[in-house]
Design an enzyme around this catalytic site. Structure first.
Site, PDB file in Angstrom:
ATOM      1  N   SER A  41     -21.221  59.766 133.612  1.00 36.75           N
ATOM      2  CA  SER A  41     -20.959  60.330 134.939  1.00 36.75           C
ATOM      3  C   SER A  41     -22.237  60.966 135.455  1.00 36.75           C
ATOM      4  O   SER A  41     -23.081  61.426 134.666  1.00 36.75           O
ATOM      5  CB  SER A  41     -19.855  61.400 134.853  1.00 36.75           C
TER       6      SER A  41
ATOM      7  N   TYR B 232     -16.364  68.759 130.872  1.00 40.73           N
ATOM      8  CA  TYR B 232     -16.649  67.437 131.419  1.00 40.73           C
ATOM      9  C   TYR B 232     -18.155  67.184 131.463  1.00 40.73           C
ATOM     10  O   TYR B 232     -18.647  66.154 130.994  1.00 40.73           O
ATOM     11  CB  TYR B 232     -16.044  67.290 132.811  1.00 40.73           C
TER      12      TYR B 232
END
Length: 259
Positions: A145, A158
């Site tokens: 990501s 995350y």
């Protein structure tokens, strides 16, 4: 690249919805037999029916990649059925939707995110190794990501897990080079998955002009954008590429913002 994955076996974790579903459909359309591994039975069954209706070669296996015993059983099943694995896509992810302030962060929640997003890909690659070694051109693709490089507040698990997965990518690439296994990563930016969710969670996306203008290309990303890159990186056309990451975000992370 029509048919370039004919006779290839591709396994995609988290392949029942969103980006994973986009990649599963793309690989299957290019001739691959695609194994979708996902912990969501509802989404998996729905996706399986949808892709089989399109005459694509797919199968669904229930698996929670935070649990090593389930990963081990998954690859035992794949080995019995297919004898080899050509492409492993570590796509499963969790944790982006629940930001919490640091003072409220629970270690169990942080550990859960790392178990899925970071330990899961490592263990999937470990248990896939004997099958990947039987391929003529094995490849592993990790879906990271842009949160590995930039953050919004309170997304500790995350961001940390995706940053770790970036590092794991080059570590695996060097460690598995002697086995002829290429390992790369794609770091997606804002990818709209609304139309690609299971029926009970599906929604019609609404993007403002400001949303679009955040991206130099003038739009929000779609699962197909990631799928097209995955098809290339996992193919023999990318045979000289390993240990790399490709940021696919419409230029968002290179745009300077002063207001």
């Amino acid at each position: 690249m029509s048919g370039i994955y004919k006779s290839k076996v591709v396994l995609i974790t988290g392949g029942a919805q969103g980006i994973g579903l986009g990649m599963a459909q793309a690989f299957a359309r290019k001739g691959a037999t695609v194994i979708i591994a996902d912990c969501d039975h509802e989404a998996g069954a729905e996706t399986l029916a949808k892709l089989k209706q399109k005459k694509l070669k797919v199968q669904f296996e229930l698996c929670d990649v935070s649990l090593e015993n389930q990963i081990s059983e998954l690859f035992k099943t794949v080995g019995k059925t297919h004898k080899k694995l050509d492409v492993l896509v570590n796509n499963s992810g969790t944790g982006f939707q629940k930001p919490v302030p640091l003072e409220e962060l629970l270690s169990a929640d942080f550990d859960r995110i790392l178990a899925v997003n970071l330990r899961g890909p490592l263990l999937c690659t470990k248990y896939a190794l004997p099958l990947l070694e039987k391929s003529d051109a094995p490849a592993v693709l990790n879906i990271t990501s842009t949160r590995a490089f930039m953050s919004e507040p309170d997304t500790f698990g995350y961001s940390a897990s995706k940053g770790g997965l970036e590092a794991l990518t080059h570590s695996l690439a060097i460690s598995l080079a002697g086995k002829r296994i290429r390992v790369n990563a794609i770091a997606p930016g804002w990818i709209e998955t609304g139309p690609w969710e299971k029926k009970s969670k599906r929604y019609e996306p609404k993007h403002s002009q400001a949303d679009k203008e955040q991206h130099p290309v003038g739009r929000v990303g779609e699962p197909e954008d990631i799928a097209e890159a995955a098809l290339f990186l996992c193919s023999e056309k990318a045979g000289f590429i390993t240990g790399q990451h490709l940021i696919i975000d419409g230029g968002m992370t290179v745009k300077m913002i002063y207001h």
